[in-house]
Design an enzyme around this catalytic site. Structure first.
Site, PDB file in Angstrom:
ATOM      1  N   CYS A   4       0.814  -1.211   0.000  1.00 39.51           N
ATOM      2  CA  CYS A   4       0.000   0.000   0.000  1.00 39.51           C
ATOM      3  C   CYS A   4       0.851   1.266   0.000  1.00 39.51           C
ATOM      4  O   CYS A   4       0.332   2.356  -0.175  1.00 39.51           O
ATOM      5  CB  CYS A   4      -0.908   0.041   1.220  1.00 39.51           C
ATOM      6  N   CYS A  20      -2.180   9.748   6.062  1.00 43.66           N
ATOM      7  CA  CYS A  20      -1.054   9.483   6.966  1.00 43.66           C
ATOM      8  C   CYS A  20      -1.483   9.645   8.427  1.00 43.66           C
ATOM      9  O   CYS A  20      -1.083   8.877   9.288  1.00 43.66           O
ATOM     10  CB  CYS A  20       0.112  10.430   6.665  1.00 43.66           C
TER      11      CYS A  20
END
Lengths: 389, 289
Positions: B35, B106
């Site tokens: 990913c 994130c």
């Protein structure tokens, strides 16, 4: 603004050569006329455009009348494909490759939505095409085959003349996106099967905003930008004289310097690549290292991610690029590396260094000096780094 | 080039608390190399007070992934588990002075690793993504539950926001419509639960006279459809009504939007069917001039 950099991102864009800049200045200052004007002040500029056209033709082994100036490589690619399709309305099939630049790939995907059939040829682990697949994909209604000369990310060079023979034997048009190849490797269109070829000024030390579409004499192609008679009606719009003359000068310099690209630049690239592979473990090169541009190396650093590498390089003023997802603004890593079957993990950690004749050995030394510490720092943070060390 | 704040760059260049706690009391792992980012969080926890004594991270990812991990460990040290569990991804982002929109995932990864570690400590088995609801994005393994949860927590209304926060839809793009449907359901239900909206819902009647129908169509356009189009800088004009065929013209930003026919069918027609009559068909009037 930062103005001192170790610039090893020349496949993205190149610095303007000082000679090229000097060539441009008069056309940005006193000679502002329109080359289409009847008066001498403007009309005299037409001969300057002719001179630039001849210089580009000399670099490519083409005739001056086969050179059409455009605004960029992307325009050249669009003009080539759309121009051929519209002059062959009964042919609805296009062949290209999975590793093309977005200027071709996204255009082809757009055409698919408008009734065209597109075959995307695959590449193997080294980035090479399978010519049997091309043979089998050719159809009576294949209007055009568009293949890049050399890949922007890996530098891998395709066997253009072998491809051209197959394409021409089946009666289709052959377009080559040579944006990365022109100026780096010799090209002689007088002995080639290429019908159309795109190049971009800013990849060979001319400014951004100028490109060329080479159209072999006798090729039936519809104009893409319609308007005045400029470029013999094949590309309307008042000429960008300063940039056209700049590209002419850049072509002349490229012609003169092509040996250096293949000796001096190649030696620096090889030393950089060898040094990085020797000093950093879990590292490998992506793509065929033989059939490759002399200035490019694409290296995967396993267990870490490319954007972090670039950010740390940036601290040292070193400019490179990466095939990682995070640097592209998309969420998937480079389509080129994925098409080659490079594992996702390694694709995320890939860095491309692309050199030019404006680099020198001290810059290579600096990169070799800082890279091991950058990679160790990131590997110390990564959960995937093998613990054996 | 990302526009990272100084704080993001500081936490990237000088990451706090990276590494691994030996014999950790809790471990949280999220993401994968495929990913493009992954985070492994280890915690030392005081059993009596349930306080996080130490936290360390290992991250594979870009600058903002490393900075988000570093920030999260700084935030949770000294907190008790209940407090830590309440930290949201928005707070991690805020701690860093904000993240570029495309990088919000994130901060989500930081939050998820923390959740996973706390669940691990409490002995709750972390279920596989597939079991947490229907899998929507196959490229990045994102479930319907996760999309719904983040949409509500962060007030996300657009598919693009969902991609920025979860990566869902950022790969092959096959699930983009699915994400839109999930968002429509999330915000539609939310509205229905809320006390009667200011715009009175026009009552759908079965037998309307032509005049009543025209009035109802105009009212629906005015109160339901137009406000939504206006948000995107567009507008709509009623051109003609021929029994159940309604001819409209999209104006402003909507007129040259590539998804204008989608807007007409899936939004304008759906709403008019709902509020006026199920037999209605909406057609786009082509500009003649």
């Amino acid at each position: 603004m930062i103005n001192k950099a170790i610039y090893v991102d020349n496949n993205a864009t190149t610095p303007i050569a000082p000679e090229v800049y000097q060539e441009m200045i008069p056309y940005l200052t006193q000679y502002y006329g329109n080359p289409s004007s009847i008066h001498t002040f403007g009309g005299q500029l037409a001969s300057k455009i002719d001179e630039a056209r001849q210089r580009v033709a000399n670099l490519l082994g083409a005739l001056a009348t086969e050179i059409v100036f455009t605004s960029c490589g992307t325009e050249s690619d669009n003009a080539a494909i759309l121009g051929i399709l519209s002059s062959n309305p009964s042919k609805k099939h296009i062949i290209t490759t999975k590793v093309e630049h977005p200027a071709i790939l996204n255009l082809c995907q757009h055409l698919e939505k408008n009734g065209y059939d597109v075959t995307y040829l695959s590449v193997d682990r080294s980035g090479a095409l399978n010519l049997d697949e091309l043979q089998k994909s050719m159809r009576p209604d294949t209007a055009i085959v568009s293949v890049m000369y050399a890949n922007n990310e890996t530098g891998v060079i395709f066997p253009i003349e072998q491809i051209g023979r197959i394409v021409k034997s089946r009666g289709s048009m052959f377009h080559v996106d040579a944006v990365q190849a022109v100026g780096k490797i010799p090209i002689d269109l007088s002995k080639s099967s290429i019908d159309l070829l795109s190049l971009s000024g800013h990849k060979l030390h001319a400014p951004k905003g100028v490109g060329v579409l080479y159209i072999r004499r006798g090729t039936m192609i519809r104009p893409f930008i319609i308007g005045g008679h400029q470029e013999r009606g094949r590309r309307a719009g008042t000429e960008n004289i300063a940039s056209i003359c700049a590209l002419g000068k850049a072509a002349e310099l490229a012609h003169k310097n092509i040996a250096d690209e293949n000796n001096i630049v190649r030696k620096m690239r090889d030393r950089l690549e060898k040094g990085l592979l020797e000093s950093i473990p879990y590292t490998f090169v992506n793509g065929d290292t033989v059939n490759r541009l002399p200035n490019t190396t694409n290296i995967s650093f396993e267990y870490i991610e490319g954007e972090s590498i670039l950010l740390l390089l940036d601290q040292h003023g070193i400019c490179a690029s990466s095939g990682s997802a995070c640097t592209s603004g998309s969420l998937q890593p480079s389509h080129v590396l994925r098409s080659m079957g490079v594992p996702f993990t390694a694709a995320h950690g890939s860095v491309r260094f692309s050199l030019s004749r404006y680099n020198d050995d001290s810059e290579i030394d600096k990169i070799l000096e800082v890279m091991p510490a950058i990679i160790s720092k990131l590997r110390a943070i990564s959960p995937y780094t093998p613990k054996t060390k | 080039m990302w526009n990272y704040t100084d704080k993001v760059l500081d936490h990237f260049h000088n990451p706090r608390n990276y590494g691994e706690i030996e014999n950790a009391d809790a471990v949280g792992e999220v993401g994968s190399m495929a990913c493009g980012d992954a985070l492994r969080l280890t915690l030392k926890i005081d059993k009596n007070t349930q306080t996080i004594l130490d936290a360390k991270f290992q991250t594979f990812g870009c600058g903002s992934a490393i900075a988000s991990s570093s920030a999260m460990t700084e935030m949770i040290k000294g907190m008790n588990l209940d407090e830590a569990n309440k930290i949201t991804n928005a707070e991690i982002s805020k701690f860093l002075g904000g993240l570029p929109p495309e990088k919000m995932h994130c901060s989500v990864m930081g939050k998820e690793a923390l959740e996973a570690a706390i669940a691990n400590y409490r002995g709750i088995t972390i279920e596989k993504d597939e079991e947490e609801g229907r899998l929507v994005c196959r490229c990045f393994g994102v479930t319907e539950d996760k999309i719904q949860k983040l949409a509500l927590e962060n007030n996300l209304h657009n598919v693009e926001d969902i991609t920025n926060y979860t990566k869902a839809g950022g790969g092959c793009g096959a699930c983009l419509q699915d994400i839109q449907d999930i968002l429509d359901a999330v915000w539609h239900n939310k509205k229905e639960k809320a006390p009667a909206a200011e715009a009175p819902k026009p009552e759908a009647a079965k037998k309307l006279t032509m005049v009543q129908k025209v009035k109802l169509i105009e009212e629906t356009l005015e109160k339901v459809i137009r406000p939504s189009l206006n948000q995107d800088g567009g507008d709509i004009e009623l051109i003609d009504i021929d029994k159940n065929k309604i001819y409209v013209k999209l104006l402003g930003m909507c007129s040259h939007c590539p998804s204008s026919s989608f807007t007409i069918k899936s939004f304008v027609e759906t709403k008019l069917k709902e509020f006026v009559s199920p037999d209605i068909e909406v057609l786009e009037e082509q500009a003649n001039d």
